[in-house]
Scaffold this active site. Structure first.
Site, PDB file in Angstrom:
ATOM      1  N   GLU A 110      24.871  50.560  44.682  1.00  0.00           N
ATOM      2  CA  GLU A 110      23.346  50.177  44.474  1.00  0.00           C
ATOM      3  C   GLU A 110      22.495  50.347  45.641  1.00  0.00           C
ATOM      4  O   GLU A 110      22.776  49.583  46.740  1.00  0.00           O
ATOM      5  CB  GLU A 110      23.610  48.754  43.656  1.00  0.00           C
ATOM      6  CG  GLU A 110      24.306  47.643  44.523  1.00  0.00           C
ATOM      7  CD  GLU A 110      25.702  47.318  44.226  1.00  0.00           C
ATOM      8  OE1 GLU A 110      26.258  48.406  43.647  1.00  0.00           O
ATOM      9  OE2 GLU A 110      26.227  46.488  44.456  1.00  0.00           O
TER      10      GLU A 110
ATOM     11  N   LYS B 179      37.139  42.277  43.686  1.00  0.00           N
ATOM     12  CA  LYS B 179      37.790  43.369  43.340  1.00  0.00           C
ATOM     13  C   LYS B 179      39.288  43.214  43.021  1.00  0.00           C
ATOM     14  O   LYS B 179      39.983  44.007  42.365  1.00  0.00           O
ATOM     15  CB  LYS B 179      37.543  44.563  44.432  1.00  0.00           C
ATOM     16  CG  LYS B 179      35.850  44.523  44.380  1.00  0.00           C
ATOM     17  CD  LYS B 179      35.166  44.771  43.325  1.00  0.00           C
ATOM     18  CE  LYS B 179      33.661  44.242  43.517  1.00  0.00           C
ATOM     19  NZ  LYS B 179      33.129  44.010  42.128  1.00  0.00           N
TER      20      LYS B 179
ATOM     21  N   ASP C 219      33.040  48.262  37.664  1.00  0.00           N
ATOM     22  CA  ASP C 219      32.158  48.606  38.899  1.00  0.00           C
ATOM     23  C   ASP C 219      32.783  48.732  40.171  1.00  0.00           C
ATOM     24  O   ASP C 219      33.998  48.282  40.243  1.00  0.00           O
ATOM     25  CB  ASP C 219      31.028  47.627  38.896  1.00  0.00           C
ATOM     26  CG  ASP C 219      30.034  48.311  40.064  1.00  0.00           C
ATOM     27  OD1 ASP C 219      29.223  47.244  40.291  1.00  0.00           O
ATOM     28  OD2 ASP C 219      29.807  49.250  40.180  1.00  0.00           O
ATOM     29  N   ASN C 220      32.369  49.533  41.134  1.00  0.00           N
ATOM     30  CA  ASN C 220      32.796  49.604  42.452  1.00  0.00           C
ATOM     31  C   ASN C 220      34.149  50.033  42.743  1.00  0.00           C
ATOM     32  O   ASN C 220      34.837  49.633  43.594  1.00  0.00           O
ATOM     33  CB  ASN C 220      32.814  48.193  43.221  1.00  0.00           C
ATOM     34  CG  ASN C 220      31.379  47.384  42.751  1.00  0.00           C
ATOM     35  OD1 ASN C 220      31.420  46.548  42.160  1.00  0.00           O
ATOM     36  ND2 ASN C 220      30.426  47.992  43.455  1.00  0.00           N
TER      37      ASN C 220
ATOM     38  N   ASP D  71      33.196  43.143  37.439  1.00  0.00           N
ATOM     39  CA  ASP D  71      32.340  43.383  38.377  1.00  0.00           C
ATOM     40  C   ASP D  71      32.439  42.193  39.193  1.00  0.00           C
ATOM     41  O   ASP D  71      31.591  41.434  39.926  1.00  0.00           O
ATOM     42  CB  ASP D  71      30.837  43.428  37.965  1.00  0.00           C
ATOM     43  CG  ASP D  71      30.129  43.999  39.218  1.00  0.00           C
ATOM     44  OD1 ASP D  71      28.857  43.753  38.963  1.00  0.00           O
ATOM     45  OD2 ASP D  71      30.593  44.543  39.954  1.00  0.00           O
TER      46      ASP D  71
HETATM   47  N1  LIG Z   1      37.878  35.373  39.290  1.00  0.00           N
HETATM   48  C1  LIG Z   1      36.551  35.178  38.917  1.00  0.00           C
HETATM   49  N2  LIG Z   1      36.156  34.278  37.947  1.00  0.00           N
HETATM   50  C2  LIG Z   1      34.710  34.249  37.864  1.00  0.00           C
HETATM   51  N3  LIG Z   1      33.639  34.680  38.488  1.00  0.00           N
HETATM   52  C3  LIG Z   1      34.239  35.303  39.722  1.00  0.00           C
HETATM   53  C4  LIG Z   1      35.765  35.602  39.814  1.00  0.00           C
HETATM   54  N4  LIG Z   1      35.689  36.280  41.082  1.00  0.00           N
HETATM   55  C5  LIG Z   1      34.445  36.300  41.458  1.00  0.00           C
HETATM   56  N5  LIG Z   1      33.455  35.973  40.465  1.00  0.00           N
HETATM   57  C6  LIG Z   1      32.058  35.899  40.799  1.00  0.00           C
HETATM   58  O1  LIG Z   1      31.676  37.168  40.522  1.00  0.00           O
HETATM   59  C7  LIG Z   1      30.717  37.796  41.479  1.00  0.00           C
HETATM   60  C8  LIG Z   1      31.462  38.503  42.513  1.00  0.00           C
HETATM   61  C9  LIG Z   1      31.470  39.746  42.607  1.00  0.00           C
HETATM   62  C10 LIG Z   1      31.999  40.494  43.850  1.00  0.00           C
HETATM   63  N6  LIG Z   1      31.607  41.634  43.924  1.00  0.00           N
HETATM   64  C11 LIG Z   1      31.338  42.402  45.003  1.00  0.00           C
HETATM   65  O2  LIG Z   1      31.991  42.081  45.877  1.00  0.00           O
HETATM   66  C12 LIG Z   1      30.434  43.434  45.315  1.00  0.00           C
HETATM   67  C13 LIG Z   1      30.330  44.049  46.565  1.00  0.00           C
HETATM   68  C14 LIG Z   1      29.629  45.148  46.763  1.00  0.00           C
HETATM   69  N7  LIG Z   1      29.320  45.514  48.024  1.00  0.00           N
HETATM   70  O3  LIG Z   1      30.125  44.883  48.954  1.00  0.00           O
HETATM   71  O4  LIG Z   1      28.771  46.692  48.369  1.00  0.00           O
HETATM   72  C15 LIG Z   1      28.966  45.975  45.851  1.00  0.00           C
HETATM   73  C16 LIG Z   1      29.191  45.490  44.370  1.00  0.00           C
HETATM   74  O5  LIG Z   1      28.868  46.119  43.371  1.00  0.00           O
HETATM   75  C17 LIG Z   1      29.917  44.144  44.137  1.00  0.00           C
HETATM   76  O6  LIG Z   1      30.180  44.200  42.914  1.00  0.00           O
HETATM   77  C18 LIG Z   1      30.379  36.177  42.143  1.00  0.00           C
HETATM   78  O7  LIG Z   1      29.193  35.833  41.280  1.00  0.00           O
HETATM   79  C19 LIG Z   1      31.574  35.256  42.174  1.00  0.00           C
HETATM   80  O8  LIG Z   1      30.985  34.118  41.996  1.00  0.00           O
HETATM   81 MG   LIG Z   2      29.641  45.777  41.565  1.00  0.00          MG
END
Ligand SMILES: Nc1ncnc2c1ncn2[C@@H]1O[C@H](/C=C/CNC(=O)c2cc([N+](=O)[O-])cc(O)c2O)[C@@H](O)[C@H]1O
Ligand SMILES: [Mg+2]
Length: 214
Positions: A199, A144, A169-170, A141
């Site tokens: 969500e 993406k 997810d997504n 999650d």
């Molecule tokens: N390589 C990595 N290592 C560790 N942590 C990492 C990482 N890449 C991202 N993160 C962390 O994971 C989360 C990102 C989620 C992206 N979800 C999304 O972008 C997202 C967007 C929508 N939306 O736009 O509707 C809906 C959703 O359910 C979503 O999960 C943030 O807390 C970010 O700091």
């Molecule tokens: Mg998500």
């Protein structure tokens, strides 16, 4: 000074959830994000699908990629059997600070290990640093475009065994086209799509469950 959305989500938990009651923490976040301000938690509708997969797999070891505020971390951990462990990776220190407090409010510190850092750096260290053999369940999650490279990395690092379950997810919104194409066409995965909604909205989204065949 202006608060951040994760800080406001933590506030909603501290005001409306009962300490030590994980399901009340989940409910408090869902009520806040449905009624006050949207946030990217897996949410209540997809959360029920997540619950059913966790209960079916009954995992001893879980990896979550992307903690954010800890909503799905708490939701998953609340269903784990007694000695099971969940490792969650988060590279944004501000989100990690909030997530630790949400996890503590739920009283799940003993089941959850939040590790700060990037998945690409931490996955290769799982065995030596965190004493992990393989993961029974992985919840993807995070960003993406990291789903596919991190899945290949977990395979290379021997972190998946015959029967390991990936739950992503997504896969529709925002979408993970390369990942979806890979798990649905690879002979090494048996995939299944669970149709749902993004969500707190009526937009289509869903979870993809992929069993690693070894
Ligand atoms: N390589 C990595 N290592 C560790 N942590 C990492 C990482 N890449 C991202 N993160 C962390 O994971 C989360 C990102 C989620 C992206 N979800 C999304 O972008 C997202 C967007 C929508 N939306 O736009 O509707 C809906 C959703 O359910 C979503 O999960 C943030 O807390 C970010 O700091
Ligand atoms: Mg998500």
């Amino acid at each position: 000074t202006q608060s951040t959305r994760p800080q406001r989500i933590l506030g909603a938990v501290q005001q409306n959830a009962t300490r030590g009651d994980p399901r009340s923490v989940v409910r408090a976040i869902d009520q806040y994000c449905r009624n006050q301000e949207w946030a990217m938690n897996v949410g209540d509708e997809k959360g029920c699908i997540l619950d059913s997969v966790v209960s079916e797999v009954n995992p001893a070891t879980v990896l979550e990629l992307g903690t954010y505020c800890g909503y799905s971390t708490v939701r998953i951990a609340s269903l784990l059997p007694p000695h099971a462990k969940l490792i969650t990776l988060e590279f944004n220190p501000e989100f990690a600070v909030i997530a630790r407090q949400v996890i503590a409010w739920a009283g799940l510190e003993d089941k959850i290990q939040l590790v700060e850092g990037a998945s690409g750096d931490l996955i290769p260290k799982m065995k030596e640093q965190f004493g992990v053999e393989t993961f029974d369940l992985v919840f993807l999650d995070h960003w993406k475009d990291r789903y596919l490279p991190d899945t290949k990395l977990m395979e290379e690092c021997g972190l998946l065994r015959k029967g390991s379950v990936l739950l992503a997810d997504n896969v529709i919104c925002p979408g993970t086209p390369e990942y979806l194409e890979f798990v649905r066409s690879s002979p090494r995965y048996e995939s299944q799509y669970f149709k749902s909604h993004l969500e707190y909205t009526k937009v289509e989204d869903g979870l993809e469950k992929s069993v690693f065949l070894g």
